[in-house]
Design a protein around this motif. Structure first.
Motif, mmCIF file in Angstrom:
data_model
loop_
_atom_site.group_PDB
_atom_site.id
_atom_site.type_symbol
_atom_site.label_atom_id
_atom_site.label_comp_id
_atom_site.label_asym_id
_atom_site.label_seq_id
_atom_site.Cartn_x
_atom_site.Cartn_y
_atom_site.Cartn_z
ATOM 1 N N SER A 45 7.335 -11.450 1.862
ATOM 2 C CA SER A 45 5.882 -11.397 1.723
ATOM 3 C C SER A 45 5.143 -11.452 3.062
ATOM 4 C CB SER A 45 5.391 -12.524 0.803
ATOM 5 O OG SER A 45 5.720 -13.780 1.350
ATOM 6 N N ALA A 46 5.809 -11.895 4.114
ATOM 7 C CA ALA A 46 5.173 -11.957 5.430
ATOM 8 C C ALA A 46 4.775 -10.571 5.946
ATOM 9 C CB ALA A 46 6.110 -12.625 6.433
ATOM 10 N N TYR A 47 5.372 -9.520 5.413
ATOM 11 C CA TYR A 47 5.107 -8.159 5.888
ATOM 12 C C TYR A 47 4.107 -7.395 5.016
ATOM 13 C CZ TYR A 47 9.124 -9.000 8.839
ATOM 14 O OH TYR A 47 9.983 -9.525 9.766
ATOM 15 N N LEU A 48 3.619 -8.006 3.956
ATOM 16 C CA LEU A 48 2.768 -7.284 3.012
ATOM 17 C C LEU A 48 1.427 -6.858 3.603
ATOM 18 C CD1 LEU A 48 3.471 -9.029 -0.399
ATOM 19 C CD2 LEU A 48 4.493 -6.974 0.585
ATOM 20 N N SER A 49 0.952 -7.549 4.615
ATOM 21 C CA SER A 49 -0.318 -7.144 5.230
ATOM 22 C C SER A 49 -0.191 -5.750 5.849
ATOM 23 C CB SER A 49 -0.778 -8.162 6.264
ATOM 24 O OG SER A 49 0.149 -8.256 7.320
ATOM 25 N N VAL A 50 0.969 -5.415 6.376
ATOM 26 C CA VAL A 50 1.207 -4.085 6.941
ATOM 27 C C VAL A 50 1.092 -3.031 5.837
ATOM 28 C CG1 VAL A 50 2.943 -2.599 8.026
ATOM 29 C CG2 VAL A 50 2.669 -4.966 8.783
ATOM 30 N N LEU A 51 1.654 -3.336 4.682
ATOM 31 C CA LEU A 51 1.627 -2.409 3.558
ATOM 32 C C LEU A 51 0.211 -2.245 2.996
ATOM 33 C CD1 LEU A 51 3.551 -0.620 2.083
ATOM 34 C CD2 LEU A 51 4.065 -2.503 0.536
ATOM 35 N N ASP A 76 -0.245 -4.817 -3.593
ATOM 36 C CA ASP A 76 0.102 -6.215 -3.344
ATOM 37 C C ASP A 76 0.692 -6.858 -4.606
ATOM 38 O OD1 ASP A 76 0.004 -8.200 -1.214
ATOM 39 O OD2 ASP A 76 -1.386 -9.280 -2.511
ATOM 40 N N GLU A 77 0.082 -6.594 -5.740
ATOM 41 C CA GLU A 77 0.555 -7.156 -7.013
ATOM 42 C C GLU A 77 1.928 -6.591 -7.386
ATOM 43 O OE1 GLU A 77 0.569 -9.745 -9.966
ATOM 44 O OE2 GLU A 77 -1.159 -9.582 -8.632
ATOM 45 N N ALA A 78 2.122 -5.292 -7.197
ATOM 46 C CA ALA A 78 3.420 -4.678 -7.489
ATOM 47 C C ALA A 78 4.513 -5.296 -6.613
ATOM 48 C CB ALA A 78 3.352 -3.168 -7.275
ATOM 49 N N CYS A 79 4.212 -5.490 -5.344
ATOM 50 C CA CYS A 79 5.176 -6.112 -4.432
ATOM 51 C C CYS A 79 5.490 -7.541 -4.857
ATOM 52 C CB CYS A 79 4.638 -6.101 -3.001
ATOM 53 S SG CYS A 79 4.559 -4.467 -2.265
ATOM 54 N N ALA A 80 4.475 -8.293 -5.232
ATOM 55 C CA ALA A 80 4.690 -9.671 -5.663
ATOM 56 C C ALA A 80 5.612 -9.720 -6.876
ATOM 57 C CB ALA A 80 3.351 -10.340 -5.980
ATOM 58 N N ALA A 117 14.138 -9.667 -5.665
ATOM 59 C CA ALA A 117 14.806 -8.890 -4.616
ATOM 60 C C ALA A 117 16.083 -9.580 -4.138
ATOM 61 C CB ALA A 117 13.863 -8.684 -3.439
ATOM 62 N N LEU A 118 17.098 -8.781 -3.866
ATOM 63 C CA LEU A 118 18.306 -9.319 -3.247
ATOM 64 C C LEU A 118 17.965 -9.823 -1.854
ATOM 65 C CD1 LEU A 118 21.071 -6.672 -4.090
ATOM 66 C CD2 LEU A 118 21.002 -9.059 -4.818
ATOM 67 N N PRO A 119 18.472 -10.991 -1.466
ATOM 68 C CA PRO A 119 18.204 -11.504 -0.113
ATOM 69 C C PRO A 119 18.681 -10.512 0.953
ATOM 70 C CG PRO A 119 19.197 -13.196 -1.497
ATOM 71 C CD PRO A 119 19.270 -11.911 -2.273
ATOM 72 N N GLY A 120 17.846 -10.326 1.967
ATOM 73 C CA GLY A 120 18.212 -9.458 3.085
ATOM 74 C C GLY A 120 18.010 -7.978 2.834
ATOM 75 N N THR A 121 17.451 -7.611 1.693
ATOM 76 C CA THR A 121 17.244 -6.201 1.381
ATOM 77 C C THR A 121 15.883 -5.725 1.864
ATOM 78 O OG1 THR A 121 17.509 -4.577 -0.397
ATOM 79 C CG2 THR A 121 16.270 -6.561 -0.924
ATOM 80 N N ASP A 122 15.647 -4.433 1.766
ATOM 81 C CA ASP A 122 14.376 -3.846 2.182
ATOM 82 C C ASP A 122 13.504 -3.533 0.970
ATOM 83 O OD1 ASP A 122 14.967 -3.844 4.882
ATOM 84 O OD2 ASP A 122 15.758 -1.799 4.868
ATOM 85 N N LEU A 123 12.211 -3.580 1.191
ATOM 86 C CA LEU A 123 11.219 -3.124 0.232
ATOM 87 C C LEU A 123 10.809 -1.734 0.712
ATOM 88 C CD1 LEU A 123 9.244 -4.052 -2.142
ATOM 89 C CD2 LEU A 123 7.611 -4.441 -0.304
ATOM 90 N N THR A 124 10.915 -0.742 -0.157
ATOM 91 C CA THR A 124 10.580 0.630 0.214
ATOM 92 C C THR A 124 9.362 1.074 -0.576
ATOM 93 O OG1 THR A 124 12.906 1.115 0.632
ATOM 94 C CG2 THR A 124 11.440 3.001 0.340
ATOM 95 N N THR A 125 8.389 1.618 0.129
ATOM 96 C CA THR A 125 7.178 2.117 -0.509
ATOM 97 C C THR A 125 6.994 3.564 -0.104
ATOM 98 O OG1 THR A 125 6.208 -0.083 -0.365
ATOM 99 C CG2 THR A 125 4.710 1.733 -0.864
ATOM 100 N N GLU A 126 6.868 4.407 -1.104
ATOM 101 C CA GLU A 126 6.637 5.829 -0.852
ATOM 102 C C GLU A 126 5.257 6.197 -1.373
ATOM 103 O OE1 GLU A 126 8.427 9.629 -2.860
ATOM 104 O OE2 GLU A 126 9.783 8.930 -1.282
ATOM 105 N N PHE A 127 4.459 6.751 -0.488
ATOM 106 C CA PHE A 127 3.116 7.208 -0.829
ATOM 107 C C PHE A 127 3.159 8.733 -0.898
ATOM 108 C CE2 PHE A 127 2.665 3.328 1.622
ATOM 109 C CZ PHE A 127 1.703 2.604 0.933
ATOM 110 N N GLU A 128 2.770 9.278 -2.023
ATOM 111 C CA GLU A 128 2.658 10.726 -2.154
ATOM 112 C C GLU A 128 1.184 11.052 -2.327
ATOM 113 O OE1 GLU A 128 3.855 14.316 -5.167
ATOM 114 O OE2 GLU A 128 5.076 12.505 -5.185
#
Length: 141
Positions: free
Chosen positions: A27-33, A59-63, A69-80
């Motif tokens: 969640s520390a990186y959500l401001s970037v998103l 933000d809600e979807a990420c929360a 989430a598996l520990p150490g994994t990435d959150l991927t967001t694709e904007f079309e």
């Protein structure tokens, strides 16, 4: 024999760009998103209210996804980006591949903010929440 070749046009309805943001599932990186979401929505001339709805929706979807989430994994967001809106897919590898419950207050809020919302589970237990927000039609005066 002649062959007609279709030439793509650059009118507003045919615009299509894709932007992918991959970051640690923390969640520390959500401001970037949230900032990326606002910038891309502004590029499509969404209103300030629509931009804020999308920021909160992402933000809600990420929360919803970060809790499983598996520990150490990435959150991927694709904007079309399309001529009339934006499709946003937020995904993460999860421990059990369980989609978020659709009968919760959080899902109701997400649906109200983002327009069309869906959840998809991939074969590798990757869970995605897909938001599709279209611009409100411009009213003529």
């Amino acid at each position: 024999m002649t062959e007609d070749t279709a030439v793509p046009t650059a009118d507003a309805m045919s615009v299509r760009d894709t932007v992918t943001v991959r970051m640690p599932a923390d969640s520390a990186y959500l401001s970037v998103l949230r900032t990326a979401t606002a910038g891309l929505a502004a590029r499509l001339d969404f209103t300030l209210d629509e931009i804020e709805d999308l920021r909160i929706g992402v933000d809600e979807a990420c929360a919803m996804l970060l809790t499983q989430a598996l520990p150490g994994t990435d959150l991927t967001t694709e904007f079309e980006l399309t001529g009339d809106g934006m499709r946003i897919s937020v995904s993460v590898l999860t421990t059990d591949g369980r989609p978020p419950a659709r009968d919760t207050f959080a899902w109701t809020v997400l649906s109200a903010l983002a327009g069309d919302v869906d959840a998809v589970v991939g074969s590798d237990d990757r869970v995605s929440i897909v938001l599709h927000k279209r611009r409100d039609p411009v009213e003529s005066v």
